[in-house]
Design an enzyme around this catalytic site. Structure first.
Site, PDB file in Angstrom:
ATOM      1  N   GLU A 165       0.797  -1.235   0.000  1.00  0.00           N
ATOM      2  CA  GLU A 165       0.000   0.000   0.000  1.00  0.00           C
ATOM      3  C   GLU A 165       0.830   1.287   0.000  1.00  0.00           C
ATOM      4  O   GLU A 165       0.621   2.174   0.820  1.00  0.00           O
ATOM      5  CB  GLU A 165      -0.980  -0.013   1.184  1.00  0.00           C
ATOM      6  CG  GLU A 165      -1.899  -1.219   1.152  1.00  0.00           C
ATOM      7  CD  GLU A 165      -2.769  -1.378   2.405  1.00  0.00           C
ATOM      8  OE1 GLU A 165      -2.784  -0.469   3.242  1.00  0.00           O
ATOM      9  OE2 GLU A 165      -3.426  -2.439   2.535  1.00  0.00           O
ATOM     10  N   GLU A 270      -6.315 -10.752  -0.922  1.00  0.00           N
ATOM     11  CA  GLU A 270      -7.130 -10.523   0.294  1.00  0.00           C
ATOM     12  C   GLU A 270      -8.609 -10.457  -0.091  1.00  0.00           C
ATOM     13  O   GLU A 270      -9.296  -9.471   0.184  1.00  0.00           O
ATOM     14  CB  GLU A 270      -6.706  -9.211   0.978  1.00  0.00           C
ATOM     15  CG  GLU A 270      -5.237  -9.161   1.362  1.00  0.00           C
ATOM     16  CD  GLU A 270      -4.824  -7.876   2.077  1.00  0.00           C
ATOM     17  OE1 GLU A 270      -5.690  -7.101   2.514  1.00  0.00           O
ATOM     18  OE2 GLU A 270      -3.603  -7.641   2.192  1.00  0.00           O
TER      19      GLU A 270
HETATM   20  O1  9MR Z   1      -7.371  -8.108   8.693  1.00  0.00           O
HETATM   21  C1  9MR Z   1      -6.523  -7.204   9.354  1.00  0.00           C
HETATM   22  C2  9MR Z   1      -7.209  -6.696  10.619  1.00  0.00           C
HETATM   23  O2  9MR Z   1      -7.328  -7.751  11.554  1.00  0.00           O
HETATM   24  C3  9MR Z   1      -6.430  -5.546  11.217  1.00  0.00           C
HETATM   25  O3  9MR Z   1      -7.159  -4.995  12.292  1.00  0.00           O
HETATM   26  C4  9MR Z   1      -6.201  -4.478  10.157  1.00  0.00           C
HETATM   27  C5  9MR Z   1      -5.414  -3.320  10.713  1.00  0.00           C
HETATM   28  O4  9MR Z   1      -4.918  -2.492   9.741  1.00  0.00           O
HETATM   29  O5  9MR Z   1      -5.479  -5.057   9.077  1.00  0.00           O
HETATM   30  C6  9MR Z   1      -6.233  -6.034   8.429  1.00  0.00           C
HETATM   31  O6  9MR Z   1      -5.552  -6.515   7.274  1.00  0.00           O
HETATM   32  C7  9MR Z   1      -5.228  -5.549   6.280  1.00  0.00           C
HETATM   33  C8  9MR Z   1      -4.033  -6.067   5.532  1.00  0.00           C
HETATM   34  O7  9MR Z   1      -2.991  -6.334   6.416  1.00  0.00           O
HETATM   35  C9  9MR Z   1      -3.579  -5.104   4.445  1.00  0.00           C
HETATM   36  N1  9MR Z   1      -4.657  -4.761   3.567  1.00  0.00           N
HETATM   37  C10 9MR Z   1      -5.874  -4.320   4.195  1.00  0.00           C
HETATM   38  C11 9MR Z   1      -6.333  -5.341   5.236  1.00  0.00           C
HETATM   39  C12 9MR Z   1      -7.653  -4.918   5.845  1.00  0.00           C
HETATM   40  O8  9MR Z   1      -7.483  -3.743   6.596  1.00  0.00           O
END
Ligand code: 9MR
Length: 381
Positions: A165, A270
């Site tokens: 990102e 994802e």
């Molecule tokens: O699924 C993840 C969630 O449990 C966390 O709280 C969150 C915090 O930023 O991150 C989520 O995963 C992210 C991933 O690492 C990167 N892309 C976006 C995902 C959803 O936020």
């Protein structure tokens, strides 16, 4: 000890019930019994695993994870703030367990993530007075981190989301602390250190809203620059936090083609399909875009109407048709979570909602979306 043995045997038998676990496909007269089996000749099928899947998981969930998925991604446990919270403290306990679990299940592991602006402690970017550090210090800290983390799992991991990102939707760079300190150079350094730490790991750039063409163009430009510098980059991950109606299949297809035409592998990293109202048309996964939960924003707290379940399943069917059409370009399709109750989408963009994004429900039973994806394969088998 006896309890552990009984547990292992039960999980094993449970997994057997789900599937014979063969990644080599099945005899011609047999219908595939799991996603990993059905798609074995097309691409890896993955899921994200969190603390609750690893430590507090039921036997049914363990069996499902083992049977259905051929690759797993740590949802949070390898992010900087978790694995390296203090300059000289590394938390390898949970990540090591994930690697062991995957090995027992004959699954690959895809690491997530080495350089990301979010879930990263401030000390990485700051000196003792709280001022931003200089470029050389940042690079030294990044190299130390990547050597320790990617180096520890060298040879045990399929690949890494090296940089996550780094772009805005218009294709310009996100003004993260990494970027403020080092400009785009931090991206090249991350790939350089990752390749050195684990020379055989696949290295990816990963981002959300990759259906937005200016953003996918930006990602292809980053990957091309990395390659032109003589550094290694294998692919680009499209996260796939999408809705029932948006974005269009055409836009997703255009992005797959752009990445492939530029010479990079594609992964859907994802995947989840949000079914809830989206009054502000928030897309992607920018954590700071959020709104307040209320009854109107959370209409399916007591159950999902059949019409919405149907639309959700149809959307998955259309997406998997597209992925199959481009299976020569796509290496991996990973769902962001095991079941609806586990999904981060219950808490974003509004907290405490009841969402139904995935293909297994809260009881860990397959949903209509699962049946559609499986039927697609038995039809083409
Ligand atoms: O699924 C993840 C969630 O449990 C966390 O709280 C969150 C915090 O930023 O991150 C989520 O995963 C992210 C991933 O690492 C990167 N892309 C976006 C995902 C959803 O936020």
């Amino acid at each position: 000890m006896k309890m552990i043995k009984t547990y292992i045997v039960t999980v094993f038998l449970g997994a057997l019930m789900w599937s014979c676990q063969s990644d080599q496909g099945q005899h011609e007269d047999e219908t595939p019994q799991s996603l990993r089996e059905a798609y074995a000749d097309d691409f890896l099928i993955g899921t994200a695993l969190g603390y609750s899947q690893l430590i507090a998981s039921s036997e049914k969930e363990q069996a499902l994870i083992a049977a259905q998925f051929s690759v797993v991604t740590p949802e949070n446990m390898m992010k900087w703030e978790r694995i390296h919270p203090e300059p000289y403290t590394f938390n390898f306990g949970l990540p090591d367990s994930l690697i062991e679990l995957a090995s027992r299940n004959n699954q690959k592991v895809f690491g997530h993530t080495l350089a990301w602006h979010s879930q990263t402690p401030d000390w990485l970017f700051e000196d003792s007075l709280g001022n931003l550090i200089d470029t050389a210090t940042l690079f030294a800290r990044m190299e130390h981190h990547i050597n320790n983390v990617a180096g520890r799992y060298k040879g045990k991991i399929l690949g890494w989301d090296v940089v996550n990102e780094a772009l805005n939707n218009d294709g310009s760079y996100r003004n993260s602390k990494y970027y403020q300190i080092a400009g785009e150079e931090f991206i090249f350094k991350a790939f350089e250190y990752a390749a050195k730490a684990d020379p055989n790991a696949e290295l990816y750039y990963n981002d959300y809203s990759m259906n937005v063409q200016s953003k996918v163009d930006g990602a292809v430009e980053i990957a091309t620059k990395v390659r032109d510098k003589g550094l290694r980059i294998d692919g680009i991950g499209m996260q796939g936090h999408w809705g029932i109606d948006r974005p269009s299949i055409d836009l997703i297809e255009q992005s797959i083609l752009k990445i492939h035409d530029a010479g990079f592998k594609v992964a859907i990293t994802e995947l989840d399909i949000d079914v809830l109202p989206n009054p502000y048309r928030i897309e992607g996964a920018n954590i700071s875009d959020s709104f307040e939960n209320n009854a109107e924003a959370n209409p399916y707290a007591d159950g999902l109407p059949d019409s919405v379940n149907q639309a959700h399943a149809q959307r998955y069917e259309e997406l998997f048709k597209l992925f199959l059409k481009h299976k020569d370009k796509i290496d991996r399709v990973t769902f962001w979570g095991v079941h609806d109750g586990h999904s981060w989408k219950n808490d974003w963009p509004a907290r405490g909602r009841t969402n139904y994004c995935l293909v297994f429900d809260r009881n860990l039973d397959p949903k209509l979306a699962y049946d559609k994806i499986m039927t697609l394969k038995s039809e083409t088998h």
